[in-house]
Design an enzyme around this catalytic site. Structure first.
Site, PDB file in Angstrom:
ATOM      1  N   PRO A 114      32.717  78.328  95.337  1.00 41.71           N
ATOM      2  CA  PRO A 114      32.793  78.934  94.000  1.00 41.71           C
ATOM      3  C   PRO A 114      31.611  78.457  93.160  1.00 41.71           C
ATOM      4  O   PRO A 114      31.233  77.280  93.216  1.00 41.71           O
ATOM      5  CB  PRO A 114      34.113  78.402  93.438  1.00 41.71           C
ATOM      6  CG  PRO A 114      34.880  77.905  94.618  1.00 41.71           C
ATOM      7  CD  PRO A 114      33.834  77.412  95.578  1.00 41.71           C
ATOM      8  N   GLY A 169      29.665  78.839  89.284  1.00 45.02           N
ATOM      9  CA  GLY A 169      29.649  79.328  87.906  1.00 45.02           C
ATOM     10  C   GLY A 169      28.208  79.472  87.469  1.00 45.02           C
ATOM     11  O   GLY A 169      27.547  80.448  87.784  1.00 45.02           O
ATOM     12  N   GLY A 175      25.983  77.032  88.314  1.00 45.25           N
ATOM     13  CA  GLY A 175      25.181  76.338  89.329  1.00 45.25           C
ATOM     14  C   GLY A 175      24.445  75.127  88.806  1.00 45.25           C
ATOM     15  O   GLY A 175      23.506  74.640  89.445  1.00 45.25           O
ATOM     16  N   SER A 177      24.052  71.390  79.543  1.00 47.97           N
ATOM     17  CA  SER A 177      23.824  72.584  80.371  1.00 47.97           C
ATOM     18  C   SER A 177      24.293  73.871  79.694  1.00 47.97           C
ATOM     19  O   SER A 177      24.272  74.938  80.314  1.00 47.97           O
ATOM     20  CB  SER A 177      24.608  72.434  81.676  1.00 47.97           C
ATOM     21  OG  SER A 177      26.005  72.400  81.381  1.00 47.97           O
ATOM     22  N   GLU A 216      23.479  76.352  77.934  1.00 52.19           N
ATOM     23  CA  GLU A 216      22.864  77.681  78.051  1.00 52.19           C
ATOM     24  C   GLU A 216      23.110  78.343  79.398  1.00 52.19           C
ATOM     25  O   GLU A 216      23.085  79.563  79.511  1.00 52.19           O
ATOM     26  CB  GLU A 216      21.348  77.577  77.859  1.00 52.19           C
ATOM     27  CG  GLU A 216      20.927  77.070  76.505  1.00 52.19           C
ATOM     28  CD  GLU A 216      19.444  76.701  76.527  1.00 52.19           C
ATOM     29  OE1 GLU A 216      18.634  77.531  76.092  1.00 52.19           O
ATOM     30  OE2 GLU A 216      19.102  75.607  77.012  1.00 52.19           O
ATOM     31  N   PHE A 217      23.333  77.504  80.441  1.00 52.15           N
ATOM     32  CA  PHE A 217      23.360  78.058  81.805  1.00 52.15           C
ATOM     33  C   PHE A 217      24.665  77.782  82.534  1.00 52.15           C
ATOM     34  O   PHE A 217      24.790  78.091  83.710  1.00 52.15           O
ATOM     35  CB  PHE A 217      22.190  77.485  82.617  1.00 52.15           C
ATOM     36  CG  PHE A 217      20.874  77.678  81.948  1.00 52.15           C
ATOM     37  CD1 PHE A 217      20.289  78.941  81.910  1.00 52.15           C
ATOM     38  CD2 PHE A 217      20.227  76.626  81.305  1.00 52.15           C
ATOM     39  CE1 PHE A 217      19.077  79.138  81.264  1.00 52.15           C
ATOM     40  CE2 PHE A 217      19.019  76.822  80.662  1.00 52.15           C
ATOM     41  CZ  PHE A 217      18.437  78.081  80.639  1.00 52.15           C
ATOM     42  N   GLU A 254      37.246  71.458  91.058  1.00 54.72           N
ATOM     43  CA  GLU A 254      35.922  71.622  91.685  1.00 54.72           C
ATOM     44  C   GLU A 254      35.900  72.656  92.816  1.00 54.72           C
ATOM     45  O   GLU A 254      35.185  72.486  93.812  1.00 54.72           O
ATOM     46  CB  GLU A 254      35.414  70.252  92.186  1.00 54.72           C
ATOM     47  CG  GLU A 254      35.299  69.232  91.058  1.00 54.72           C
ATOM     48  CD  GLU A 254      34.474  68.000  91.396  1.00 54.72           C
ATOM     49  OE1 GLU A 254      34.011  67.883  92.543  1.00 54.72           O
ATOM     50  OE2 GLU A 254      34.272  67.162  90.504  1.00 54.72           O
ATOM     51  N   TYR A 280      25.666  56.641  79.392  1.00 53.65           N
ATOM     52  CA  TYR A 280      24.866  57.639  80.093  1.00 53.65           C
ATOM     53  C   TYR A 280      23.477  57.056  80.318  1.00 53.65           C
ATOM     54  O   TYR A 280      22.738  56.820  79.372  1.00 53.65           O
ATOM     55  CB  TYR A 280      24.792  58.903  79.234  1.00 53.65           C
ATOM     56  CG  TYR A 280      24.253  60.115  79.948  1.00 53.65           C
ATOM     57  CD1 TYR A 280      25.126  61.087  80.424  1.00 53.65           C
ATOM     58  CD2 TYR A 280      22.896  60.312  80.130  1.00 53.65           C
ATOM     59  CE1 TYR A 280      24.647  62.220  81.076  1.00 53.65           C
ATOM     60  CE2 TYR A 280      22.416  61.435  80.785  1.00 53.65           C
ATOM     61  CZ  TYR A 280      23.293  62.378  81.251  1.00 53.65           C
ATOM     62  OH  TYR A 280      22.832  63.501  81.892  1.00 53.65           O
TER      63      TYR A 280
END
Lengths: 557, 557
Positions: free
Chosen positions: A135, A137, A139, A205, A207-208, A268, A476
């Site tokens: 699957p 979405g 990527g 992420s 935007e994508f 996932e 992070y």
């Protein structure tokens, strides 16, 4: 589909047309080489797709015909661009492979379903034929979540959800909205903002990436202090599994046993494909204000964030960079510029107020109803000053906000020049956070030194607190290092192992918002226990008895 | 163990010594009879334990010896009081049976383990011998969650966790605390308040329920708007299963696949026994203020709560009674009193301001840091007035707070007088709430009329919004009715079915905070779907392959 894949990079980050301004500044690269202990940077360009060989699709004629029958020829794709584009996610080591034209892992076809019924038909056809399904979405996975691994099957197809991006229902009364799962972030927010509503989920992420992807990896946006993580805003989901459709949730809260939304969250793709989801909304914020602060050190900044959580200050984001990240950002901001008299005066002022090289920058964001934003901003200001911080003003905050999605774009120009960059993230309770920070940083610095291509090579390891909770926070890390071109994957594995071992040893979770995918699998049992893994296997067996769904991810083999 | 079971009722609610003042007022009972359409109330006292027969324990000598060997003789109990005390929870129909001396369902022994290791040994011994285990915290379940059902086994033991009530660790830095799961509410809060901390979980059963029970049934306290539901404050849990110990969680947040805490939450003892849990804390509130409001009708009160959620007003509780509940409370408050001139003036004032018989009372609670409480209180006050409400002041709110745990005590004196009372609760999104309220109320009123012992018999069906969320709220119904003494269980089933069918049909969850137990099982598949039930069965099989844990609850047979 609101994004044409032809406009985004198959082997890098983001829009093909995007030119990063920083990348054009030679002074930056000279500085970076010196910082990394490299005599000079190298030229390590990516191979163009035209020069890369990709093996023939392993689907049989009959299999191909069956899938085309379900989708029509236009939504069944097996040209080299589509197969290369969907071969992997966008982690550092994905890019190493893609840039080298290493496409031994690539889907045998890419399927674009348009309805839940089509997804059901595709899943049934693949289960029958013994074809693995990945699957997909947006990527943008950085943990190997969408690698086109065939597992024990003879072939694998990637099911790209981006055509399923319809707005099913927006209910301003209930403050919920239902979308097809393949909708990208900007399209989702545009539809909501038109009704003065927002989901407020803005990962880097954004935007994508897609709604389904956010849920599948249990993500968190930059403003999660206010808008919540995926588990906080997911109301209901539709999951197509090889054993049928699972419809979960639909209530603001419930006590009817384990909440099945929580098995879709973080699934996932290994249990099934999320085709539709209902999410909890907020009113679009009347006010949205971001401010910069400077703390004297990381510990006092952390103490302020902890106190803000404990006092219930309604911040949308409190993002604290450690001293190395702070220094790095300042260097980037001033490199190649003649410092003005005012800048130098500011520096002199800071030095004299005790803000030395240990100083740490914090961006505080406040969104919502105007009065509430004013209250929260003031509350945090008082609290920050009590913790010795200096207010830097709104311009600093605004600059951060404008660049909030730009970070990943810097990776490609670095990789073009022999420089590697990867990110590592975790979360722990407040009492473990300080030691965890030091341990992971030390582990990363050590691993970079160990794997440096020449003596004296070293890394830049910066860190920030990105998300905070009443009982703890995330950390992070960004690690920039000179690439060992003779054994890049080995170098990455050494660095990854060092960071992950340090995280587990110091009481952190192996991922706070990136997910498990392939990359974190080796550490999952240490976190969940063997009985915990058995539970995941049992759920997998109940929903996907043949194991065709996203092999090699989340569940240890 | 901080409560001696000898001081609480085996066949009713709460402290044996508690005398309810309302129960002594004849005028109340005369009024109630008239409202229920009964010519007079009846005398229906409970049978004393001494007059009740209880079958001999079905444990063999060897089984008994093995359990005594693990626990010692003092923590293995099979005397009639212990067996009767642990026979059932405290639902209306449990009480019907217990008060009638109907003890065909009762544990063959009651086990009091003191450590996780003892629990492991007991579970292993029972699994080997084929003895069912009912995990038991405070025993306050109102959905049949602790009924001593043997299932397909020849005997059943109840595992009472109340001796396991140690404070394992309080970490003010991390804002977390770890307790053994058998700790009762008051002992837990006392330990935290000593360090100026609180969990803030106050269900109506607070005095007699345990941490483990709150988690096992996925509960919500009265102040959940601020302190969260069990799923919001659970950080980590230790679950002893027949397949070993599952340790879940431990992080403020994580993206490592499905969160296993969420399988412990709502597990209702069918996967294992929660022996220890870590919870997320708050600073003990510097301010705690409760205020009364009067809205012109239920809809305007609901609109105000919805707006408060959407605006992010930081209320701890917004509890809105519908017109019938408001009237009922007012009647209870004024019955038998000569209304003062001031009271009558107040009534005249209300009538002239448009607050007629449709008026609905709301209690708004605010807890936390002093400034934040003042801000929130003011924000809600402005908002309530915009929605046409009148402020009734702090005395009203304070009265509610003082009586916040007293509700269940009224049930016993009612049952002594031929009057039944049960509660039904659900939650739904805002857009479904109005229709759901009407449908469930009508269903309850209809079922009471249908099952009344004589023509003209009728119920009092009040309701309140007890917990609210950005996307919806809970509805909590109280139904008082004349008992059909010839067929009490049949009457209860008719009423229960009417309410539950109406809930499912109108988009509500079958339970917002009571749980599933035995009682909600028939409606669970309608909510979770057959694939959802398959998932629960798969997890059950992974953790309890023989099915000894709490048979007959949560998972449809």
């Amino acid at each position: 589909m609101s994004i044409d894949h032809g406009n985004i990079r198959w082997n890098g980050w983001g829009w093909t047309a995007h030119k990063d301004k920083l990348a054009e500044q030679d002074v930056l690269w000279t500085w970076l080489a010196a910082e990394l202990g490299m005599p000079a940077l190298l030229a390590t360009p990516a191979r163009p797709l035209e020069s890369v060989a990709i093996a023939a699709s392993r689907l049989s004629g009959a299999e191909r015909a069956r899938l085309v029958e379900i989708l029509g020829a236009d939504r069944f794709r097996d040209d080299p661009f589509e197969r290369a584009f969907h071969a992997r996610g966008r982690s550092y080591h994905d890019l190493i492979r893609l840039r080298a034209g290493e496409l031994s892992v690539a889907p045998d076809a890419v399927l674009y379903p348009r309805t839940t019924e089509e997804v059901q038909a595709l899943v049934a056809a693949c289960a029958e034929a013994g074809i693995a399904i990945v699957p997909y979405g947006g990527g943008t996975s950085v943990v190997g979540g969408v690698s086109a691994i065939q597992g024990r099957f003879k072939s694998v197809v990637t099911l790209d959800m981006s055509v399923m991006d319809r707005i099913v229902d927006i209910d301003p009364q209930a403050m919920t909205a239902t979308f097809e799962a393949g909708i990208y972030g900007p399209a989702l927010e545009k539809a909501l903002l038109a009704k003065n509503l927002t989901l407020g989920h803005h990962p880097q992420s954004f935007e994508f990436s897609t709604l389904g992807g956010w849920i599948a990896h249990r993500g968190a946006g930059q403003g999660s202090n206010r808008y919540g993580r995926a588990e906080d805003w997911l109301v209901a989901a539709k999951l197509v599994t090889p054993r049928g459709v699972l419809q979960t949730g639909g209530f603001p809260a419930s006590a009817t046993g384990p909440r099945l939304n929580d098995l879709v969250l973080g699934s996932e793709g290994v249990f099934g494909i999320i085709t539709e989801a209902t999410v909890r909304l907020h009113a679009a914020p009347a006010a949205s204000e971001y401010y910069g602060y400077l703390f004297k050190d990381f510990a006092s900044g952390i103490a302020a964030i902890r106190r803000a959580e404990s006092d219930g200050v309604g911040a949308t984001m409190l993002r604290l960079s450690d001293q190395i990240e702070t220094k790095f950002y300042r260097a980037f901001g001033t490199l190649g510029k003649n410092l003005s008299f005012r800048d130098r005066l500011a520096q002199w002022y800071l030095d004299n107020r005790g803000f030395d090289e240990k100083a740490c920058a914090l961006i505080a964001g406040f969104e919502g109803e105007t009065t509430a934003v004013a209250d929260a901003r003031l509350q945090f200001q008082v609290l920050a000053k009590k913790h010795g911080a200096m207010a830097l003003g709104e311009a600093q905050g605004q600059r951060w906000k404008e660049g909030r999605f730009h970070g990943p774009y810097l990776r490609d120009p670095m990789m073009d020049r022999g420089v590697g960059v990867d990110t590592f993230e975790t979360a722990a309770t407040w009492s473990k956070l300080g030691a965890l920070h030091v341990a992971v940083r030390d582990a990363l610095e050590g691993a970079v030194r160990e794997t440096a291509p020449r003596a004296g090579g070293r890394g830049i390891v910066g860190c920030h607190v990105s998300h905070s909770y009443i009982d703890g926070a995330s950390l992070y890390f960004t690690c920039i290092f000179p690439r060992q071109l003779d054994g890049e994957l080995g170098q990455w594995r050494t660095i990854k192992k060092a960071a992950s071992d340090a995280i587990i040893k110091n009481g952190g979770t192996i991922s706070h918002h990136h997910g498990v995918g392939e990359d974190h699998l080796p550490w999952l049992a240490a976190e969940k226990g063997s009985l915990g893994i058995d539970i995941l296997r049992a759920v997998k067996m109940a929903l996907d008895p043949k194991g065709i769904m996203n092999p090699g991810k989340l569940i240890p083999g």
